[in-house]
Every structure is written in structure tokens, then in C-alpha cells.
Design a protein around this motif. Structure first.
Motif, PDB file in Angstrom:
ATOM      1  N   PHE A  94       0.919  -1.029   0.118  1.00 52.15           N
ATOM      2  CA  PHE A  94      -0.139   0.002   0.058  1.00 52.15           C
ATOM      3  C   PHE A  94       0.940   1.190  -0.010  1.00 52.15           C
ATOM      4  O   PHE A  94       2.094   1.305   0.466  1.00 52.15           O
ATOM      5  N   GLU A  95       0.281   2.302  -0.423  1.00 61.96           N
ATOM      6  CA  GLU A  95       0.904   3.612  -0.574  1.00 61.96           C
ATOM      7  C   GLU A  95       0.113   4.456   0.348  1.00 61.96           C
ATOM      8  O   GLU A  95      -1.179   4.455   0.388  1.00 61.96           O
ATOM      9  N   PHE A  96       0.989   5.486   1.042  1.00 55.49           N
ATOM     10  CA  PHE A  96       0.234   6.407   1.631  1.00 55.49           C
ATOM     11  C   PHE A  96       1.092   7.812   1.188  1.00 55.49           C
ATOM     12  O   PHE A  96       1.992   8.046   0.742  1.00 55.49           O
ATOM     13  N   ALA A  97       0.074   8.909   1.090  1.00 54.84           N
ATOM     14  CA  ALA A  97       0.682  10.306   0.849  1.00 54.84           C
ATOM     15  C   ALA A  97       1.377  10.571   2.016  1.00 54.84           C
ATOM     16  O   ALA A  97       0.955  10.678   3.024  1.00 54.84           O
ATOM     17  N   SER A  98       2.616  11.286   1.768  1.00 57.22           N
ATOM     18  CA  SER A  98       3.342  11.614   2.742  1.00 57.22           C
ATOM     19  C   SER A  98       3.016  13.259   3.144  1.00 57.22           C
ATOM     20  O   SER A  98       2.789  14.004   2.301  1.00 57.22           O
ATOM     21  N   ILE A  99       3.140  13.439   4.483  1.00 60.24           N
ATOM     22  CA  ILE A  99       2.783  14.982   5.027  1.00 60.24           C
ATOM     23  C   ILE A  99       4.016  15.867   4.263  1.00 60.24           C
ATOM     24  O   ILE A  99       3.655  16.965   4.279  1.00 60.24           O
ATOM     25  N   ASP A 100       5.207  15.139   3.935  1.00 59.71           N
ATOM     26  CA  ASP A 100       6.262  15.967   3.482  1.00 59.71           C
ATOM     27  C   ASP A 100       5.980  16.303   2.220  1.00 59.71           C
ATOM     28  O   ASP A 100       7.099  16.690   1.362  1.00 59.71           O
ATOM     29  N   GLY A 101       5.103  15.508   1.378  1.00 53.97           N
ATOM     30  CA  GLY A 101       4.913  15.281   0.053  1.00 53.97           C
ATOM     31  C   GLY A 101       5.556  14.071  -0.509  1.00 53.97           C
ATOM     32  O   GLY A 101       6.321  13.240   0.101  1.00 53.97           O
ATOM     33  N   GLY A 102       4.991  13.751  -1.669  1.00 51.84           N
ATOM     34  CA  GLY A 102       5.574  12.348  -2.343  1.00 51.84           C
ATOM     35  C   GLY A 102       4.495  11.227  -1.675  1.00 51.84           C
ATOM     36  O   GLY A 102       3.546  11.485  -0.952  1.00 51.84           O
ATOM     37  N   VAL A 103       5.080  10.127  -1.815  1.00 53.24           N
ATOM     38  CA  VAL A 103       4.657   8.699  -1.240  1.00 53.24           C
ATOM     39  C   VAL A 103       5.441   7.962  -0.201  1.00 53.24           C
ATOM     40  O   VAL A 103       6.620   7.847  -0.539  1.00 53.24           O
ATOM     41  N   LEU A 104       4.519   7.407   0.713  1.00 58.79           N
ATOM     42  CA  LEU A 104       5.355   6.627   1.751  1.00 58.79           C
ATOM     43  C   LEU A 104       4.914   5.005   1.047  1.00 58.79           C
ATOM     44  O   LEU A 104       3.503   4.899   1.301  1.00 58.79           O
ATOM     45  N   LEU A 111       5.424   4.707  11.679  1.00 54.47           N
ATOM     46  CA  LEU A 111       4.648   5.500  10.521  1.00 54.47           C
ATOM     47  C   LEU A 111       3.300   5.995  11.431  1.00 54.47           C
ATOM     48  O   LEU A 111       2.299   5.249  11.846  1.00 54.47           O
ATOM     49  N   ALA A 112       3.364   7.383  11.383  1.00 53.72           N
ATOM     50  CA  ALA A 112       2.146   8.095  12.088  1.00 53.72           C
ATOM     51  C   ALA A 112       1.030   8.377  10.921  1.00 53.72           C
ATOM     52  O   ALA A 112       1.451   8.787   9.958  1.00 53.72           O
ATOM     53  N   VAL A 113       0.004   7.909  11.200  1.00 55.40           N
ATOM     54  CA  VAL A 113      -1.320   8.204  10.154  1.00 55.40           C
ATOM     55  C   VAL A 113      -2.010   8.884  10.888  1.00 55.40           C
ATOM     56  O   VAL A 113      -3.308   8.615  11.635  1.00 55.40           O
ATOM     57  N   PRO A 114      -2.151  10.414  10.733  1.00 54.80           N
ATOM     58  CA  PRO A 114      -3.177  11.436  11.398  1.00 54.80           C
ATOM     59  C   PRO A 114      -4.448  11.011  10.785  1.00 54.80           C
ATOM     60  O   PRO A 114      -4.486  10.816   9.672  1.00 54.80           O
ATOM     61  N   MET A 117       5.362  10.343   8.511  1.00 48.04           N
ATOM     62  CA  MET A 117       3.904  10.638   8.644  1.00 48.04           C
ATOM     63  C   MET A 117       3.256  10.947   7.407  1.00 48.04           C
ATOM     64  O   MET A 117       3.863  11.591   6.385  1.00 48.04           O
ATOM     65  N   THR A 118       1.894  10.294   7.646  1.00 50.31           N
ATOM     66  CA  THR A 118       1.077  10.355   6.286  1.00 50.31           C
ATOM     67  C   THR A 118       0.427  11.886   6.289  1.00 50.31           C
ATOM     68  O   THR A 118       0.207  12.512   7.377  1.00 50.31           O
ATOM     69  N   THR A 119      -0.262  11.934   5.245  1.00 55.92           N
ATOM     70  CA  THR A 119      -1.176  13.239   5.373  1.00 55.92           C
ATOM     71  C   THR A 119      -2.721  12.532   6.171  1.00 55.92           C
ATOM     72  O   THR A 119      -2.683  11.421   6.507  1.00 55.92           O
ATOM     73  N   LEU A 120      -3.557  13.732   6.256  1.00 53.84           N
ATOM     74  CA  LEU A 120      -4.828  13.200   7.159  1.00 53.84           C
ATOM     75  C   LEU A 120      -5.492  12.034   6.148  1.00 53.84           C
ATOM     76  O   LEU A 120      -5.666  12.095   5.170  1.00 53.84           O
ATOM     77  N   THR A 121      -5.840  10.963   7.095  1.00 60.30           N
ATOM     78  CA  THR A 121      -6.182   9.750   6.489  1.00 60.30           C
ATOM     79  C   THR A 121      -7.308   8.900   6.967  1.00 60.30           C
ATOM     80  O   THR A 121      -7.134   8.620   8.479  1.00 60.30           O
ATOM     81  N   PRO A 122      -8.468   8.588   6.568  1.00 58.05           N
ATOM     82  CA  PRO A 122      -9.296   7.914   7.221  1.00 58.05           C
ATOM     83  C   PRO A 122      -8.785   6.487   7.331  1.00 58.05           C
ATOM     84  O   PRO A 122      -8.032   5.765   6.552  1.00 58.05           O
ATOM     85  N   VAL A 123      -9.253   5.862   8.638  1.00 55.63           N
ATOM     86  CA  VAL A 123      -8.868   4.657   9.214  1.00 55.63           C
ATOM     87  C   VAL A 123      -9.835   3.652   9.563  1.00 55.63           C
ATOM     88  O   VAL A 123      -9.499   2.558   9.791  1.00 55.63           O
ATOM     89  N   ARG A 124     -11.020   4.016   9.379  1.00 57.71           N
ATOM     90  CA  ARG A 124     -12.195   2.964   9.688  1.00 57.71           C
ATOM     91  C   ARG A 124     -13.358   3.558   8.557  1.00 57.71           C
ATOM     92  O   ARG A 124     -13.460   4.675   8.060  1.00 57.71           O
ATOM     93  N   GLY A 125     -14.225   2.724   8.464  1.00 52.71           N
ATOM     94  CA  GLY A 125     -15.408   2.871   7.669  1.00 52.71           C
ATOM     95  C   GLY A 125     -15.435   2.850   6.228  1.00 52.71           C
ATOM     96  O   GLY A 125     -14.336   2.309   5.911  1.00 52.71           O
ATOM     97  N   PRO A 126     -16.556   3.189   5.501  1.00 51.13           N
ATOM     98  CA  PRO A 126     -16.077   3.049   4.021  1.00 51.13           C
ATOM     99  C   PRO A 126     -15.165   3.803   3.425  1.00 51.13           C
ATOM    100  O   PRO A 126     -14.685   3.678   2.310  1.00 51.13           O
ATOM    101  N   GLN A 127     -14.740   4.849   3.988  1.00 52.38           N
ATOM    102  CA  GLN A 127     -13.713   5.683   3.614  1.00 52.38           C
ATOM    103  C   GLN A 127     -12.325   5.267   3.970  1.00 52.38           C
ATOM    104  O   GLN A 127     -11.275   6.026   3.652  1.00 52.38           O
ATOM    105  N   ALA A 128     -12.341   4.310   4.603  1.00 52.89           N
ATOM    106  CA  ALA A 128     -10.965   4.007   5.166  1.00 52.89           C
ATOM    107  C   ALA A 128      -9.793   3.661   4.136  1.00 52.89           C
ATOM    108  O   ALA A 128     -10.234   3.365   2.870  1.00 52.89           O
TER     109      ALA A 128
END
Length: 184
Positions: free
Chosen positions: A33-43, A86-89, A117-128
Motif C-alpha cells: 500500500f501507498e500513503f501520501a506523505s505529509i512532506d510530499g510524495g508517497v510512502l 509510521l504516524a497516520v493522522p 507521517m502520512t497526510t490526514l487519512t481515514p482509518v475506519r468505515g467506508p472511506q478507510a
């Protein structure tokens, strides 16, 4: 396994089950999986393979927010050996600041964070985020509050989960991390 380790494993397992944590058969590696990085780019999770990864859904206005200090200390202590934290706000529990820029500034100024750290990210529900949707489907785990912790082993499998109250530098967590680091 000697008695103390067996007892700890049983307690950890019981706590994990109470959290709805990994079921038997959830031993497949997490997809890349990829997460958007809070610093820009991808984690990319694959970038951290080979060492354990502690993935933590975080929030800046939570009673557990002071755990950021412990997460940074844990990262500082074990990063040379291969640990990634890895922090996932997430605003899913309505306790996160309104923008990535606010979260980044708050974490850097208040806690001196330099862990990924990722960008603001849903962690539950249909938008997770797909990682969290995968955890729910495959491992039977969904965060129940901020600062739930998911420990992945060096091959990307779910090794353990910990609830919000588990402090990052607790023996419960550090014992699991050191065991994974020692096994690599």
C-alpha cells in the motif's frame, strides 16, 4: 517457550482479541500500500520491508497525543536496527487538526517529530485507507480510537496490535519489537 514468555504471549493475545486484532490465518503479508506523505510524495510500505513497522493512527487533540513523544523516542531508539514508526493522522474520531500543514507544524514544534507521517487519512468505515480496509477484512482489526498500534514484521505480516492505552515504550511493545529485530 518459558513460562514468563508464554504468559506474556497469552496476555498479549487476549488483549489483541479484545481489540478485534489478528485472527488465525491472517499471516499473509500486507500488500504494498501507498500513503501520501505529509512532506510530499508517497510512502510505500514495501520500502520498509526487512524491518518491523509500527503503524499508528494519531490525532493532535486527543488525551493520548502525548504518546507522540514516546513514538519518536521508540523510533530514535530502534531506527538504526531497522524499525520504522509510521504516524497516520486521522480525523475519524474528530480530534485532529483541520489540515496537513497544521498537523505537521504541531507535531514538529510540539514533539520534534521526524518519523514518517502520512497526510490526514481515514482509518475506519467506508472511506478507510486501503491499508486499514485490508486490516479489517484480512486481520479482523479496525481502530477503535486514536493511537491504536499495528506492528508489522519484517516480511510485512501483522505481528501484533496494541490499543490506545499501550504506551509506545512499554515492555509490551518493546519486547515484541526487539524480538522481531533479533529475528532478522
Amino acid at each position: 517457550m518459558h513460562r514468563v514468555s508464554r504468559r506474556r504471549a497469552i496476555v498479549t493475545g487476549a488483549a489483541a482479541l479484545a481489540l478485534g486484532a489478528p485472527r488465525a490465518g491472517a499471516a499473509e503479508p500486507v500488500p504494498d500500500f501507498e500513503f501520501a506523505s505529509i512532506d510530499g510524495g508517497v510512502l510505500r510500505l514495501s520500502a520498509y520491508r526487512g524491518g518491523p513497522v509500527l503503524v499508528v493512527n494519531t490525532a493532535s487533540r486527543c488525551g493520548y497525543t502525548k504518546q507522540y513523544s514516546g513514538l519518536q523516542a521508540l523510533y530514535d531508539r530502534y531506527r538504526a536496527r531497522g524499525l520504522t514508526v509510521l504516524a497516520v493522522p486521522s480525523g475519524d474520531f474528530r480530534q485532529e487538526l483541520g489540515s496537513d500543514a497544521e498537523v505537521k507544524a504541531f507535531c514538529e514544534l510540539t514533539f520534534g517529530l521526524d518519523l514518517p507521517m502520512t497526510t490526514l487519512t481515514p482509518v475506519r468505515g467506508p472511506q478507510a485507507h486501503p491499508f486499514y480496509a485490508w486490516l479489517k477484512t484480512t486481520a479482523g482489526f479496525e481502530p477503535t480510537w486514536n493511537f491504536n498500534k499495528v506492528l508489522l514484521d519484517g516480511e510485512g505480516r501483522v505481528a501484533d496490535v496494541f490499543g490506545s492505552a499501550a504506551k509506545p515504550q512499554s515492555r509490551q511493545i518493546t519486547d515484541r519489537i526487539t524480538a522481531l529485530l533479533d529475528a532478522k
